[in-house]
Design an enzyme around this catalytic site. Structure first.
Site, PDB file in Angstrom:
ATOM      1  N   TYR A  48      66.281  17.318  -6.891  1.00 27.87           N
ATOM      2  CA  TYR A  48      67.610  16.968  -7.416  1.00 27.87           C
ATOM      3  C   TYR A  48      68.395  16.178  -6.370  1.00 27.87           C
ATOM      4  CZ  TYR A  48      71.949  17.206 -10.013  1.00 27.87           C
ATOM      5  OH  TYR A  48      73.082  16.867 -10.693  1.00 27.87           O
ATOM      6  N   SER A  98      68.775  14.232 -14.700  1.00 30.15           N
ATOM      7  CA  SER A  98      70.160  13.825 -14.436  1.00 30.15           C
ATOM      8  C   SER A  98      70.210  13.070 -13.107  1.00 30.15           C
ATOM      9  CB  SER A  98      71.082  15.051 -14.450  1.00 30.15           C
ATOM     10  OG  SER A  98      72.425  14.684 -14.556  1.00 30.15           O
ATOM     11  N   HIS A 115      72.548  16.514 -23.110  1.00 31.22           N
ATOM     12  CA  HIS A 115      72.104  16.481 -21.719  1.00 31.22           C
ATOM     13  C   HIS A 115      71.172  17.650 -21.392  1.00 31.22           C
ATOM     14  CE1 HIS A 115      72.401  14.651 -17.822  1.00 31.22           C
ATOM     15  NE2 HIS A 115      72.799  15.757 -17.242  1.00 31.22           N
TER      16      HIS A 115
END
Length: 700
Positions: free
Chosen positions: A468, A548, A667
Site C-alpha cells: 500500500y 487504491s 471502491h
C-alpha cells in the site's frame, strides 16, 4: 480438515485463445502543463454517464470473463474458497439501552445481519441488510443509537457509492420515524440526546455524482420531526473545508468539530451544548497536525495529537484555555506509534512495534495499570466502550490465525475467549516470519512472509506481494480466507511495510509523500528483489497486488520494472496522477501526492511516475488484470479504464491485459460476500494460470 496432497503442478498450459481486445477510440484532447503538452486520448472514458463508456465497459467485461471461463481450475478454486468462507462469524457485542446488539453472518450471507437480545436473552433480527436489495449491492454503511438506545439512525450505501441515505427509526418498535435523509457523504451520525443528530455532507455536485468534484463539506444538525431542508448548518457555510466532522462527547456536554482540506492535518473546534447559542471555540487553527478529542472529564479534554510528537501522544487541556500552548502531556510520545481508545473507565494505548500490537492500560490520572497479555504476536483491536461498561471486547488476528474475539475485564485485566471461529484451516501447518530488507537508499524495511512450513526455497513458489504505502495507513497482520486458499495451494504471501504508511509514525509517512513518493515504489521493488534473491520465488512466479493507493503502487512498479514480475493486479488504482485531483474528493489527497498544478517541478515529478503516462510502446508488460467498480466514486473508474486502454494498445508479446469491472460496485466497502469470493477466485485463477500452473492439489 481438507489438506492438499501436493503442491501446484506446473507445465505448459493449453495455449489460451488469442485475445482480440475491444477497439478503444482515441480522441485528440491535449492539456498544457507549464508549457508542456500532454495528450489525453482516452479522456472520453471519464464520462461515466455516456452510452459509449457503457458499451466499452460491457465489451471489456465480455473479453475478460471469456478469458477467465477457459481457466480449467477456476471452478475448483471457487468451490474451495466458498467452503472455507462458509463459517459463522459473530462480532463483539455492544449495549444500547436495554438491548445487547451484535452482527452475525451464517457463512455465505452477502451481508452480515444485526441481531439483538433483550434482558431475558431472547434473540431477534434488528436489521437485515440482505433485504435491502435483491443482488446484495445495498449495504449497511453505519449505525448510531441515541444515548438511551431508544432511537437509531442508520446509513445505507447503494452500489458501493460513498453517497449515503440515513434512515431514522424507533429502536424499540423498529418503526421508521420520518423521511429519509439523503445525499450524505463522508459522515458519521452523532446524537444530541433524543432531540436530533449531527451529520456532514456536500451539496450535490453538478454533473455526475460519481465523478464530479466535491470540496465544501458542511456539518448539519437534523432536528427530529423536521424536514431535511430545515437542517441547521453548524459549520462550513463560511469556511470552505473539504472534510468536516462532528461528534458529541459521551456526557452530551460538548460538540467536537474537526475540519480539514487534506487527508492529513486538521483544525479542531469545540462547542458547549449545555449553553444556548454558545460560540464555537478554536483549539487548533491550522492543518499542521492531526488532532482529535477522545474523552472528557467535565471541562478537562483528552486530546490525541501528533503535534510535536510524530508517533502521537495524549494531552489534556481545559475548555477555558484549550489552545496548544496550554496542553499538558497525559500519555507522552514513545518510540512506537500510538492508537488510543477509551472504555470501562480506562485509557488503552495500542502501540505498533514493527507493525505488531502492544497494548497498555492507563487510569484517568495517567498511571500505567498494566500491559495487557495478548494471545500471541499479531494485531489487536478494540478495547473501546462506554465509560460505565464492566466488560470490554477486543479482536486478535495474524496472517495464520483467524480473527477471534476476547472479552476483557478492565478491573482485573483478565481476558477470555468470547468467540473463536471454526474455520477449516490448520494454522499450525503454516508460518509467518518478519524480515528486514534494504531498500534502494539503504533504508531498512520490514516485511512479513507467510507460507506452508517446509517450503522449498527453489525460486518456483507462486508468490503474492501485496503493498500500500500511503496515507499513514499501516498494514498489520490479519487473517484472510482468500490468502489461506492461496497458501493451501503452495503460495507465498508477503507484505512489506513501505514508507508512506503509518507503521513508524509521521516521519515514515512523510518519507513516502509528494516528491519522495518514489521511495514507496523503490521499497516495493526492493521487496520483490529480496524475495527473488532469497529464492522464495522468481520473476516467473511473482505477482504484485495492491488497491487504491496500492493500485497506483502496482501501476508504478510494473511500468518501471516490467520484467520483475509475471503478474500485475492493480485494483481501483489512482492511475492518472495529472488529473486525480479533479474528481470527487481527490483534491484531498494532495498532502500525499501534491498536484500537477502545484509547480513545474511537481508536475514533472508526478508525470515521471503516473502509470497512465509511463506505458511505453514496444515493451512486454506482465500479465495484467485491472479491477475496478463502475460506481467507484472514491477513485473513479476512469483511472483504471484509461490505464487498461493504454496498456492494451501498447503491450507486445503474449501476456494478457484484461480489465474486470464490477457492475453496481464501488471502491470496495459493502461489497457482497458472493462478489468478494468471485473476485478473489478470478484474481487467483488468472495469476496461477499465467504462472503456467496446470493443476491444483487434490483436496481430501
Amino acid at each position: 480438515m481438507a489438506v492438499s496432497s501436493a503442491m501446484v503442478s506446473f507445465g505448459q498450459t493449453k495455449e489460451p485463445k488469442p485475445i482480440t481486445y475491444p477497439t478503444t477510440n482515441k480522441g485528440e484532447t491535449v492539456d498544457v502543463y507549464f508549457d508542456t503538452k500532454v495528450a489525453d486520448p482516452y479522456r472520453w472514458l471519464e464520462d461515466d454517464k455516456s452510452a459509449e463508456t457503457g458499451d466499452w465497459v460491457k465489451s471489456q467485461n465480455e473479453v475478460t470473463y471469456g478469458y477467465l471461463a477457459q481457466i480449467p481450475f477456476r471452478d475448483v478454486l471457487k468451490a474451495r474458497m466458498e467452503k472455507l468462507w462458509n463459517y459463522e462469524k459473530i462480532s463483539a457485542p455492544f449495549k444500547e439501552g436495554d438491548f445487547t446488539y451484535y452482527y452475525k453472518n451464517n457463512g455465505l450471507q452477502n451481508q452480515s445481519v444485526l441481531y439483538r437480545k433483550d434482558k431475558s436473552g431472547t434473540e431477534s433480527v434488528f436489521l437485515d441488510p440482505n433485504t435491502f436489495s435483491k443482488d446484495g449491492t445495498t449495504s449497511l454503511g453505519g449505525i448510531n443509537f441515541s444515548r438511551d438506545g431508544s432511537k437509531v439512525a442508520y446509513s445505507i450505501s447503494e452500489g458501493g457509492s460513498d453517497w449515503r441515505k440515513v434512515i431514522i427509526m424507533d429502536a424499540i418498535s423498529q418503526k421508521i420515524m420520518e423521511d429519509t435523509i439523503v445525499d450524505v457523504k463522508f459522515s458519521g451520525v452523532s446524537w444530541k440526546g433524543n432531540e436530533g443528530f449531527f451529520y456532514s455532507s456536500y451539496e450535490k455536485p453538478k454533473g455526475s455524482e460519481l465523478s464530479a468534484k466535491t470540496d465544501q463539506h458542511k456539518l448539519y444538525f437534523h432536528k427530529l420531526g423536521t424536514a431535511q431542508k430545515q437542517d441547521q448548518i453548524i459549520f462550513g457555510a463560511d469556511q470552505k473545508r473539504r472534510y468536516v466532522g462532528g461528534g458529541v462527547t459521551e456526557d452530551d456536554r460538548y460538540l467536537v468539530i474537526t475540519a480539514a482540506n487534506s487527508t492529513y492535518g486538521n483544525e479542531l473546534y469545540i462547542k458547549d451544548l449545555t449553553k444556548p447559542n454558545s460560540p464555537i471555540v478554536t483549539l487548533v487553527d491550522n492543518f499542521k497536525s492531526d488532532n482529535s478529542v477522545i474523552e472528557n472529564e467535565g471541562s478537562k479534554l483528552f486530546i490525541e495529537t501528533d503535534l510535536n510528537a510524530p508517533n502521537k501522544r495524549i494531552v489534556t487541556a481545559d475548555v477555558n484555555n484549550p489552545t496548544p500552548q496550554n496542553w499538558k502531556d497525559f500519555i507522552p510520545e514513545t518510540e512506537n506509534v500510538l492508537s488510543p481508545s477509551t472504555g470501562g473507565g480506562f485509557f488503552f494505548a495500542n502501540y505498533m512495534k514493527d507493525a505488531v500490537s502492544v497494548v497498555k492500560q492507563y487510569d484517568y490520572s495517567g498511571k500505567l495499570v498494566r500491559e495487557i497479555k495478548l494471545p500471541g504476536i499479531g494485531t489487536a483491536g478494540g478495547f473501546g466502550g462506554k465509560k460505565k461498561e464492566k466488560t470490554l471486547y477486543y479482536s486478535f488476528t495474524n496472517y495464520i490465525t483467524p480473527g477471534s474475539t476476547f472479552s476483557f475485564n478492565p478491573a482485573t485485566g483478565v481476558s477470555e475467549v468470547y468467540q473463536k471461529p471454526k474455520v477449516d484451516f490448520e494454522s499450525e501447518l503454516y508460518e509467518s516470519k518478519q524480515v528486514f530488507y534494504t531498500s534502494k537508499d539503504g533504508t531498512k524495511i520490514p516485511m512479513i512472509i507467510t507460507h506452508k512450513k517446509g517450503l522449498k526455497l527453489d525460486g518456483k513458489n507462486p508468490t503474492m506481494l501485496y503493498g500500500y504505502g500511503g496515507f499513514n495507513v499501516s498494514l498489520t497482520p490479519s487473517f484472510s480466507i482468500a490468502n489461506a486458499v492461496w497458501m493451501e495451494n503452495g503460495g507465498v504471501y508477503a507484505v512489506p511495510n513501505l514508507r508512506g504508511g503509518g507503521e513508524y509514525g509521521k516521519k515514515w509517512h512523510d518519507a513516502g509523500t509528494k516528491m519522495q513518493k518514489q521511495n514507496v515504489f523503490d521499497d516495493f521493488i526492493a521487496a520483490a528483489e529480496y524475495l527473488i534473491a532469497q529464492k522464495y520465488t522468481s520473476s516467473n512466479f511473482l505477482a504484485v497486488r495492491g488497491g487504491s493507493n496500492g493500485g497506483l503502487l502496482v501501476g508504478a512498479a510494473m511500468t518501471q520494472r516490467p520484467e520483475l514480475m509475471k503478474v500485475a493486479l492493480p485494483a481501483v488504482g489512482v492511475m492518472d496522477m495529472l488529473r486525480y485531483h479533479t474528481f470527487t474528493a481527490g483534491a484531498g489527497w494532495a498532502y500525499d501526492y501534491g498536484t500537477s498544478q502545484d509547480s513545474k517541478e511537481m508536475f514533472s515529478y508526478i508525470k515521471g511516475y503516473s502509470p497512465v503516462h509511463n506505458i511505453r510502446n514496444g515493451v512486454e508488460y506482465p500479465a495484467t488484470m485491472v479491477t475496478t467498480g463502475d460506481h467507484d466514486d472514491r477513485v473513479v473508474p476512469a483511472h483504471s479504464f484509461k490505464f487498461a486502454a493504454e496498456l492494451q494498445e501498447k503491450q507486445i508479446g503474449v501476456n494478457p491485459v484484461l480489465i474486470r469491472i464490477d457492475i453496481n460496485a464501488g471502491h470496495g466497502a459493502g461489497k457482497s460476500v458472493a462478489a468478494t469470493i468471485q473476485e478473489n477466485v478470478d484474481i487467483q485463477a488468472f495469476t496461477l494460470y499465467n504462472m503456467k500452473v496446470v493443476d491444483l492439489p487434490k483436496m481430501k
